[in-house]
Write an enzyme that holds these catalytic residues in place. Structure first.
Site, PDB file in Angstrom:
ATOM      1  N   ASP A  22       0.824  -1.211   0.000  1.00 56.67           N
ATOM      2  CA  ASP A  22       0.000   0.000   0.000  1.00 56.67           C
ATOM      3  C   ASP A  22       0.859   1.261   0.000  1.00 56.67           C
ATOM      4  O   ASP A  22       0.685   2.150   0.842  1.00 56.67           O
ATOM      5  CB  ASP A  22      -0.928   0.013   1.239  1.00 56.67           C
ATOM      6  CG  ASP A  22      -1.767  -1.252   1.343  1.00 56.67           C
ATOM      7  OD1 ASP A  22      -2.116  -1.819   0.298  1.00 56.67           O
ATOM      8  OD2 ASP A  22      -2.070  -1.661   2.479  1.00 56.67           O
ATOM      9  N   GLU A 176     -11.036   0.910  -3.962  1.00 54.50           N
ATOM     10  CA  GLU A 176     -10.278   1.340  -2.776  1.00 54.50           C
ATOM     11  C   GLU A 176      -9.021   2.070  -3.211  1.00 54.50           C
ATOM     12  O   GLU A 176      -8.785   2.264  -4.402  1.00 54.50           O
ATOM     13  CB  GLU A 176      -9.924   0.127  -1.909  1.00 54.50           C
ATOM     14  CG  GLU A 176      -9.101  -0.922  -2.624  1.00 54.50           C
ATOM     15  CD  GLU A 176      -8.969  -2.233  -1.840  1.00 54.50           C
ATOM     16  OE1 GLU A 176      -9.666  -2.398  -0.822  1.00 54.50           O
ATOM     17  OE2 GLU A 176      -8.168  -3.071  -2.252  1.00 54.50           O
TER      18      GLU A 176
HETATM   19  C1  6LW Z   1      -5.926  -1.972   2.023  1.00 53.25           C
HETATM   20  C2  6LW Z   1      -6.568  -2.102   0.727  1.00 53.25           C
HETATM   21  C3  6LW Z   1      -5.713  -3.078   0.178  1.00 53.25           C
HETATM   22  O1  6LW Z   1      -6.568  -1.196   2.930  1.00 53.25           O
HETATM   23  O2  6LW Z   1      -5.393  -3.954   1.149  1.00 53.25           O
HETATM   24  O3  6LW Z   1      -4.170  -3.310  -1.483  1.00 53.25           O
HETATM   25  C4  6LW Z   1      -5.850  -3.415   2.342  1.00 53.25           C
HETATM   26  N1  6LW Z   1      -5.254  -2.975  -1.000  1.00 53.25           N
HETATM   27  O4  6LW Z   1      -6.585  -0.986  -0.057  1.00 53.25           O
HETATM   28  C5  6LW Z   1      -4.894  -3.748   3.413  1.00 53.25           C
HETATM   29  O5  6LW Z   1      -3.612  -3.393   3.010  1.00 53.25           O
END
Ligand code: 6LW
Length: 524
Positions: A22, A176
């Site tokens: 991330d 996300e």
């Molecule tokens: C994070 C989400 C994700 O919040 O994994 O790669 C979760 N994406 O965006 C935990 O890292």
């Protein structure tokens, strides 16, 4: 907006190997700063610095005090700190993240990124992956997974307006990791969708206003490795940065899977870098490769030799280096560099590595093939070296009362695999890992391997091995080797990756030094 021109030389991915997922990045002048998720580990949110986007050095951890980072003692593995965002605005660095164990977003700031960072300002809003962007008039926009935007006062943690639904991607699951950017006359919204594993994808939309409406790029997803044979998989969760020369870059997470079917990965999600070109006002990206041609411009710095990846600590400093992490907390009473000068002394806070609460000081495994060693004086305690994903997935090389043994815990199973009588006093413990699936066809027997390959031999059917060695005044002994696939994300689940660490589960023990280094193998 300048168009990047592909040219030699290249650089190696991942730019930040091992459990560094991330990523978020920002530039101030000639300095780049990068942060990653840290989950249940303390201290939290590793902060790395670079002058060239390729060579990174960890300069601290943003959440390095219990008052900033509260991980409940019984928090599950892979909870705690999720996806942070780092930005620079109005003379200050801003970092926003979510402590999912508390169910709260938090903002901390610093004038000097090396710290100290402020106490947190909390925001109680749904979702994860918060990000900040500022309008020219100083309006601060918070975005979250979903994707929603809020107008906020970031100093007070107050919501002034929202949620305003923005755009949720092209229909993949889990929209996300959103980030808003003001570029020219547009607001770009970058997000990830498809989940953080092999379906991962990066999509983009743009609008004249941060409130929308957002128009999706005709080329979405602008980057994905889903359904490909590429060695880097799960590419996504991205952030953009403009380099000093005007070129644009994307940092993002990926995994390096090994094995034939099904593939597995043991180093967690790592941070990669990919150049961005702009065509008709949209970002255009090539696939993420382990060796990447770099656009001209940043070239001199990008040609710098790669970091050899060695971590050696003689424990002569007053404080622990920032790369040392501990699950959930590291109480002052659990460790000392002063008690026995030149040694790290650990005191047991828990009696087993199978449950939260044990004293562990660990570092991320960053190479598939590596050696991690320590010289330990176990005194009258129980101490050792562990390679772990979480409390239910770890292999330990442990010393107690004149015996060294290898203990494995995988899910509900716990077993002692080997033991050896050892003399009293300090001894060297080593854990070495090796991936086998890429052995060239020319290596068909142990005779083809060099001495450096001992003690592994040839095991074509096995893809990842973990070896445990003890070295005393009487020589070095290989206790056993275990299949490393049981310490992979595919078995353990979760969002982290492997770490290797010193621990104590009874009494106290001292560690003279710790040494981590990548190992070479015939294919390198
Ligand atoms: C994070 C989400 C994700 O919040 O994994 O790669 C979760 N994406 O965006 C935990 O890292």
């Amino acid at each position: 907006m300048s168009a990047g021109t592909p040219a030699a030389p290249g650089y190696r991915n991942p730019i930040v190997p091992g459990f560094h997922p991330d990523p978020s990045v920002c530039r101030v002048g000639e300095d780049y700063y990068l942060v990653c998720s840290s989950f249940e580990y303390f201290p939290g949110v590793p902060l790395l610095h670079s002058r060239d986007l390729v060579n990174w050095r960890q300069i601290g951890n943003i959440l390095d005090r219990p008052s900033q980072l509260e991980i409940p003692p019984d928090a599950d593995a892979s909870r705690g700190i999720f996806a942070p965002t780092i930005r620079h605005h109005d003379g200050r660095f801003w970092m926003i993240t979510t402590n999912v164990s508390l169910g709260r977003h938090l903002i901390v700031t610093a004038e000097d990124p090396a710290g100290a960072w402020s106490e947190p300002v909390y925001l109680d809003l749904p979702h994860v992956d918060p990000s900040l962007a500022w309008d020219d008039d100083g309006t601060c926009w918070l975005t979250t997974s979903g994707v929603d935007a809020y107008r906020i006062d970031p100093n007070k943690g107050q919501v002034l307006e929202g949620p305003i639904p923005l755009w949720s991607g092209t229909g993949g699951q889990y929209p996300e990791a959103p980030h808003l950017y003001r570029i020219g006359d547009w607001w770009y919204l970058l997000l990830s969708e498809g989940g953080t594993h092999t379906g991962h994808a990066v999509s983009v939309a743009r609008s004249r206003s941060p409130r929308g409406p957002f128009e999706p790029a005709p080329t979405n997803p602008v980057l994905t490795h889903r359904g490909t044979n590429l060695p880097v998989q799960a590419a996504g969760h991205a952030d953009l940065v403009q380099a000093t020369d005007g070129s644009w870059w994307m940092v993002l997470l990926g995994i390096r899977a090994k094995g034939q079917w099904p593939p597995f990965h043991v180093l967690g999600r790592e941070t990669f870098l990919v150049p961005v070109r702009w065509v008709d006002g949209w970002p255009v990206l090539d696939h993420v490769r382990e060796v990447t041609a770099a656009p001209a411009g940043s070239a001199p710095a990008l040609a710098a030799p790669p970091d050899p990846g060695v971590q050696h600590d003689d424990f002569d400093a007053r404080l622990l280096a920032p790369g040392w992490i501990s699950p959930r907390s590291r109480p002052d009473a659990a460790w000392s560099l002063a008690e026995r000068p030149g040694w790290l002394t650990l005191h047991a806070t828990g009696t087993t590595l199978d449950r939260a609460g044990a004293t562990i000081v660990a570092t991320r495994q960053r190479h598939h093939d590596c050696r991690a060693g320590t010289r330990v004086d176990p005194g009258s305690g129980t101490a050792g070296l562990t390679i772990r994903v979480d409390e239910a997935h770890h292999y330990d090389l442990e010393v107690r009362a004149g015996t060294a043994r290898v203990v494995g815990r995988v899910g509900p199973f716990r077993q002692v695999f080997a033991s050896l009588d050892v003399p009293a006093g300090p001894l060297v413990l080593t854990i070495a890992t090796r991936t086998h699936d890429l052995y060239p066809p020319t290596v068909t027997s142990a005779a083809d391997l060099t001495a450096a390959d001992e003690p592994f031999g040839v095991r074509p059917a096995t893809s990842d091995m973990v070896a445990f060695e003890v070295e005393t005044t009487e020589g070095r002994v290989l206790l056993t080797e275990l299949d490393g696939r049981y310490l992979s994300t595919e078995v353990a689940g979760g969002f982290t990756g492997r770490v290797v660490g010193m621990y104590v589960t009874e009494g106290s023990a001292s560690f003279d030094w710790f040494d981590y280094r990548p190992a070479t193998r015939p294919t390198d």
